[in-house]
Design an enzyme around this catalytic site. Structure first.
Site, PDB file in Angstrom:
ATOM      1  N   ARG A  47       0.833  -1.207   0.000  1.00 38.77           N
ATOM      2  CA  ARG A  47       0.000   0.000   0.000  1.00 38.77           C
ATOM      3  C   ARG A  47       0.865   1.253   0.000  1.00 38.77           C
ATOM      4  O   ARG A  47       0.432   2.319  -0.428  1.00 38.77           O
ATOM      5  CB  ARG A  47      -0.928  -0.026   1.209  1.00 38.77           C
ATOM      6  N   TYR A  68      -2.068  -2.979  -4.664  1.00 41.93           N
ATOM      7  CA  TYR A  68      -2.246  -4.388  -4.977  1.00 41.93           C
ATOM      8  C   TYR A  68      -2.910  -4.562  -6.344  1.00 41.93           C
ATOM      9  O   TYR A  68      -2.591  -5.486  -7.102  1.00 41.93           O
ATOM     10  CB  TYR A  68      -3.095  -5.062  -3.899  1.00 41.93           C
ATOM     11  N   HIS A  89      -6.041 -11.301   5.100  1.00 42.08           N
ATOM     12  CA  HIS A  89      -5.889 -12.413   4.168  1.00 42.08           C
ATOM     13  C   HIS A  89      -7.126 -12.642   3.308  1.00 42.08           C
ATOM     14  O   HIS A  89      -7.034 -12.831   2.089  1.00 42.08           O
ATOM     15  CB  HIS A  89      -5.544 -13.700   4.924  1.00 42.08           C
ATOM     16  N   LYS A 107      -0.871 -18.767   5.885  1.00 42.49           N
ATOM     17  CA  LYS A 107      -1.824 -19.235   6.882  1.00 42.49           C
ATOM     18  C   LYS A 107      -2.001 -18.176   7.986  1.00 42.49           C
ATOM     19  O   LYS A 107      -1.049 -17.425   8.254  1.00 42.49           O
ATOM     20  CB  LYS A 107      -1.339 -20.556   7.485  1.00 42.49           C
ATOM     21  N   ASP A 189      -1.942 -17.644  15.775  1.00 39.09           N
ATOM     22  CA  ASP A 189      -0.548 -17.555  15.362  1.00 39.09           C
ATOM     23  C   ASP A 189       0.064 -18.926  15.102  1.00 39.09           C
ATOM     24  O   ASP A 189       0.695 -19.138  14.055  1.00 39.09           O
ATOM     25  CB  ASP A 189       0.273 -16.811  16.423  1.00 39.09           C
TER      26      ASP A 189
END
Length: 375
Positions: A47, A68, A89, A107, A189
């Site tokens: 960004r 993006y 995500h 992930k 996490d």
């Protein structure tokens, strides 16, 4: 697996990758790609255009973009990696799929099972490759674990035990990502590193029960203890059917733990030594009478990572295994990877949902009264 009905596109000698987000995990991913045959990083977007340009210079990437959308409009890019903070995500993956770009998202793919399902349905609708970056499943050592379990050499898997912890004492509150109320906490996490082991130990099985408890720090889950019970009725080993299999683990931000995994079978066991999320050694023990075992050691050393001055996360050179398999799958016209497919992603997201629901009382969408479907 969903078969492709589209014409397989032509690719050059290397698949050309674009990177969305110029953070630490993206840096490690690009470094691992630099030693991966058949893959090259050609563009990065952030960004902040200045940050993207700095990242490109640091990693010798030819093109940088300040948005993006610009990168996704670049027709020369074959596949995109999303390495942003976890709460972005889902949004960024949707952008990629809508642009028709094969996509690998770090992930967790999303923060809820419903959002994961939406992305899978979109990928299916668009007929576009999608993979959640559960990189551990791509390590050669994990492929060996799969082979040993399938062979029946350790009998029917009875229980899996593991731990994973890293000390977050030096992570400043509230600025560090780990304290983010949306996507922080130790379940989001590193919880998936333990939960996915149930899929490895009990393939094609359902999760019947999840029991989780946690201590809290700064409003997020800090130490999480979890028990799961899997159905194992599709397997028949030692003439046993209908076997129930267990998974027990804890993850924590309060300590740097041993990070060792044991997969116990009725005839022996598999041990993954520390650090088990980037496994290099598989030890297989077979019973030779009570208190007696034989041991076979399988070594899978990772590539030498000394070529890079700095790695932000331990074992990140192992990203090369994931990158290799993604490239193979895309070249073959597949829309998901065999090692970690859409069904795996959805089942894992449902497990994490339930752990979050029980420990935080928020966001999780599953119910322990319902089985978590087989992957």
């Amino acid at each position: 697996m969903i078969p492709s009905t589209s014409v397989i596109p032509a690719f050059g000698s290397s698949l050309r990758w674009g990177i969305l987000s110029a953070g630490k995990i993206s840096s490690d991913f690009v470094k691992a790609m630099s030693i991966t045959e058949g893959a090259e990083c050609v563009a990065v977007a952030a960004r902040n255009g200045e940050k993207a340009a700095q990242f490109a210079k640091q990693h010798n990437i030819e093109t940088s973009y300040g948005s993006y959308e610009e990168l996704l409009a670049d027709e020369s890019i074959d596949v995109v990696y999303v390495g942003s903070i976890a709460d972005q995500h889902a949004k960024m993956t949707k952008l990629c799929l809508d642009a028709g770009k094969p996509t690998v998202t770090e992930k967790p793919l999303t923060l809820t099972a419903s959002a994961t399902l939406e992305l899978i349905q979109l990928a299916r609708q668009k007929n576009v490759f999608l993979c959640e970056g559960m990189w551990t499943r791509f390590f050669p050592a994990m492929q060996k674990v799969n082979e040993v379990i399938a062979s029946g050499d350790i009998g029917t898997v009875v229980n899996v035990q593991g731990d994973f912890g890293w000390s977050n004492v030096d992570c400043p509150f509230p600025d560090d990502r780990i304290w983010n109320r949306m996507s922080g906490g130790m379940t989001y996490d590193i919880g998936m590193y333990m939960a996915h082991l149930g899929q490895v130990a009990y393939p094609d099985s359902e999760v019947e029960i999840i029991q989780a408890m946690a201590t809290m720090k700064n409003g997020i889950d800090q130490t999480i203890l979890c028990n799961m019970m899997f159905s194992n009725g599709n397997n028949k080993v030692d003439d046993q059917t209908g076997q129930k299999g267990m998974l027990q683990f804890y993850v924590t931000g309060a300590a740097n733990t041993e990070e060792r995994v044991t997969i116990q079978g009725s005839k022996g066991r598999i041990v993954l030594d520390s650090p088990a999320h980037v496994p290099e050694k598989v030890r297989v023990f077979q019973d030779a009478g009570r208190g007696k075992t034989t041991e076979v050691v399988h070594d899978f050393a990772m590539p030498d990572d000394s070529f890079a001055d700095q790695w932000y996360y331990p074992g990140s050179v192992g990203f090369t295994y994931e990158i290799q398999e993604v490239c193979k799958a895309i070249r073959a016209g597949k829309k998901e990877c065999d090692q970690f497919n859409w069904g795996h992603s959805l089942q894992l997201a449902t497990m994490i949902d339930e752990i979050i629901r029980q420990t935080r009382g928020e966001q999780g969408e599953s119910s322990t009264e319902e089985k978590v479907g087989a992957a």
